[in-house]
Enzyme design. Structure first.
Site, PDB file in Angstrom:
ATOM      1  N   GLY A 117       0.920  -1.432  -0.139  1.00 18.26           N
ATOM      2  CA  GLY A 117       0.334  -0.251   0.258  1.00 18.26           C
ATOM      3  C   GLY A 117       0.797   1.172   0.033  1.00 18.26           C
ATOM      4  CB  THR A 161       9.104 -11.186 -12.862  1.00 22.23           C
ATOM      5  OG1 THR A 161      10.437 -10.657 -13.449  1.00 22.23           O
ATOM      6  CG2 THR A 161       8.415 -12.019 -12.890  1.00 22.23           C
ATOM      7  CB  CYS A 179       4.069   2.807  11.035  1.00 22.65           C
ATOM      8  SG  CYS A 179       2.552   1.707  10.145  1.00 22.65           S
ATOM      9  CB  SER A 209      -2.415  -2.289   1.367  1.00 23.59           C
ATOM     10  OG  SER A 209      -1.718  -3.078   1.926  1.00 23.59           O
ATOM     11  N   GLY A 210      -3.542  -6.101   0.419  1.00 25.23           N
ATOM     12  CA  GLY A 210      -3.831  -7.323   0.648  1.00 25.23           C
ATOM     13  C   GLY A 210      -3.381  -7.477   2.281  1.00 25.23           C
ATOM     14  CG  HIS A 211      -0.574  -6.244   6.001  1.00 24.57           C
ATOM     15  ND1 HIS A 211      -0.349  -5.856   6.818  1.00 24.57           N
ATOM     16  CD2 HIS A 211      -0.496  -5.143   4.832  1.00 24.57           C
ATOM     17  CE1 HIS A 211      -0.210  -4.717   6.648  1.00 24.57           C
ATOM     18  NE2 HIS A 211       0.607  -4.025   5.571  1.00 24.57           N
ATOM     19  CD  GLN A 265      -6.596   0.228   8.233  1.00 22.20           C
ATOM     20  OE1 GLN A 265      -7.702  -0.676   8.266  1.00 22.20           O
ATOM     21  NE2 GLN A 265      -5.614   0.050   8.044  1.00 22.20           N
ATOM     22  CG  ASN A 304      -4.015   4.765   9.546  1.00 21.52           C
ATOM     23  OD1 ASN A 304      -4.734   5.566   9.456  1.00 21.52           O
ATOM     24  ND2 ASN A 304      -3.351   3.982  10.204  1.00 21.52           N
TER      25      ASN A 304
HETATM   26  N1  PLP Z   1      -2.662   3.278   4.481  1.00 27.04           N
HETATM   27  C1  PLP Z   1      -3.007   3.065   5.049  1.00 27.04           C
HETATM   28  C2  PLP Z   1      -4.516   4.005   5.765  1.00 27.04           C
HETATM   29  C3  PLP Z   1      -2.786   1.954   6.525  1.00 27.04           C
HETATM   30  O1  PLP Z   1      -3.462   1.885   6.727  1.00 27.04           O
HETATM   31  C4  PLP Z   1      -2.182   1.759   5.561  1.00 27.04           C
HETATM   32  C5  PLP Z   1      -0.902  -0.281   6.816  1.00 27.04           C
HETATM   33  O2  PLP Z   1      -1.211   0.461   7.663  1.00 27.04           O
HETATM   34  C6  PLP Z   1      -0.790   2.107   4.185  1.00 27.04           C
HETATM   35  C7  PLP Z   1      -1.277   2.808   3.550  1.00 27.04           C
HETATM   36  C8  PLP Z   1      -0.077   1.426   4.402  1.00 27.04           C
HETATM   37  O3  PLP Z   1       0.015  -0.500   3.441  1.00 27.04           O
HETATM   38  P1  PLP Z   1       1.399  -1.148   3.623  1.00 27.04           P
HETATM   39  O4  PLP Z   1       0.948  -2.021   4.717  1.00 27.04           O
HETATM   40  O5  PLP Z   1       0.765  -2.128   2.701  1.00 27.04           O
HETATM   41  O6  PLP Z   1       2.360  -0.334   2.991  1.00 27.04           O
END
Ligand code: PLP
Length: 386
Positions: free
Chosen positions: A73, A242, A328, A204-206, A184, A156
């Protein structure tokens, strides 16, 4: 230990679901071709890549040519913001102003800081005390030199949902590109790039039960965005490297499941409401962000006198995973910029907990969370100097 864990940090990350994992496995085995290769193994991989791209495009209301895979993301956000800023300034050197908000994710905030060091001017709009960005404030920040407006779809930390289509209605007639970080939002609210009328959107996948390290950037046809990674011509020559086919396939499955499950979020909301009701019974406790204008799984509360980090440790010892804000920033003991932006006093901002639920959480877990948080708050307050 991990068997008895209660995971209530789903805004931080999510478990890869069984179905997603199963959809990825062929690409670690028999379907190992490079999608760019002109031979049967390559054709097989290329067909799978096309299918995943088409599925994601359909789920977002886009066309396959508008979908670009990224390594996270964060990467998608960097690409959207920096790519648009530099493309705008190249076509018109006066276009050096960007509007965003005070409570964006650090991927946005730090991309904007990098642009500021390179001569761009940044305006960060303040959210309301409820955690919502007002279209009037964004409109008031516009300048003739504005090159981009970037507002996240769902915050988030506090889970508040932003009025994206009202915001894009301001930029569209002025032909200013609009980007939304929908990381989110995915799996929490319906996403459609046409209903929202956005030019770029990141997911974002996770956060939706796919693996970490895979993201998508939607770029509306005709939007001027600089290419991001020079390489071998993948992603229409715009993002070399790739393609990570197993993760791309996993993301397509995850987004399909997450979209189908949007209609069952009421159960998650009921659990969240119970947690909020019970925890607000503790004295000197507040809910951060609008109660009704937030995604179903998010509860963000502050317990005056009980520091977030201490609460996390007590809860961790009880096998409960929650967070004090964004994962983070968890290493960083500064108060959350999100809570400060909505006017939470700094001493309350240090005492916050984010509980984020998904479909996988149960009533029994909600009860255990309530009991463990109550116990931790009472214990820490008894020894706190605040
Ligand atoms: N944007 C938001 C609102 C998020 O909550 C996050 C993840 O914490 C990200 C961006 C970043 O995504 P990624 O962890 O895939 O880099």
């Amino acid at each position: 230990l991990t068997n008895n864990i209660i995971f209530a940090d789903n805004a931080g990350t999510t478990r890869v679901s069984e179905q997603v994992l199963r959809s990825m496995l062929p690409f670690f085995g028999e379907v190992y071709g490079n999608p760019s290769s002109l031979h049967p193994k390559g054709f097989e991989a290329s067909a799978a890549l096309d299918a995943a791209r088409a599925k994601i495009a359909q789920l977002l209301g886009a066309t396959p040519r508008e979908i670009f895979f990224t390594g996270s993301g964060t990467e998608a956000i960097n690409w959207a913001i920096k790519g648009t800023a530099y493309a705008a300034r190249k076509s018109d050197p006066e276009k050096n102003h960007i509007i965003s908000t005070e409570f964006e994710h650090h991927a946005t905030i730090n991309s904007l800081k990098a642009l500021e060091r390179d001569g761009f001017e940044i305006t960060l709009v303040k959210p309301s005390a409820d955690g919502i960005i007002s279209p009037e404030r964004v409109a008031a920040a516009l300048r003739p030199t504005t090159a981009l407006v970037s507002v996240m779809a769902v915050n988030n930390e506090i889970g508040t949902i932003q009025p994206i289509s009202e915001l894009s209605a301001i930029t569209r007639p002025r032909k200013i590109p609009f980007f939304t970080d929908a990381v989110q939002a995915a799996g929490n609210i319906p996403i459609n790039v046409n209903d929202w009328d956005v030019d770029m959107l990141a997911i974002s996948g996770h956060k939706i039960h796919a693996p970490k390290g895979i993201g998508v950037l939607y770029i509306r046809r005709g939007t001027k965005v600089r290419n991001f990674i020079d390489g071998g011509g993948q992603e229409s020559g715009r993002r070399g490297g790739t393609e990570n086919l197993p993760y791309i396939a996993g993301l397509a499955t995850a987004l399909e499941i997450a979209t189908a499950k949007l209609c069952d979020l009421d159960r998650v909301r009921t659990l969240r409401e119970r947690i909020i009701d019970e925890l607000l019974r503790l004295p000197n406790t507040r809910l951060n962000g609008s109660r009704s204008g937030r995604v179903a799984g998010n509860a963000n509360l502050s317990f005056y006198g009980a520091e977030g980090e201490s609460l996390l440790l007590d809860l961790a010892a009880a096998g409960i995973c929650v967070s004090t804000g964004s994962a983070c920033a968890a290493q960083d003991l500064a108060a959350s910029h999100v809570l400060l932006s909505i006017g939470v006093p700094v001493e309350w901002a240090h005492c916050s907990l984010r509980i984020s639920l998904t479909h996988e959480n149960t009533e029994e877990e909600a009860d255990k969370i309530i009991a463990a948080v109550t116990k931790a708050v009472n214990r820490i307050r008894a020894i706190s100097t605040l």
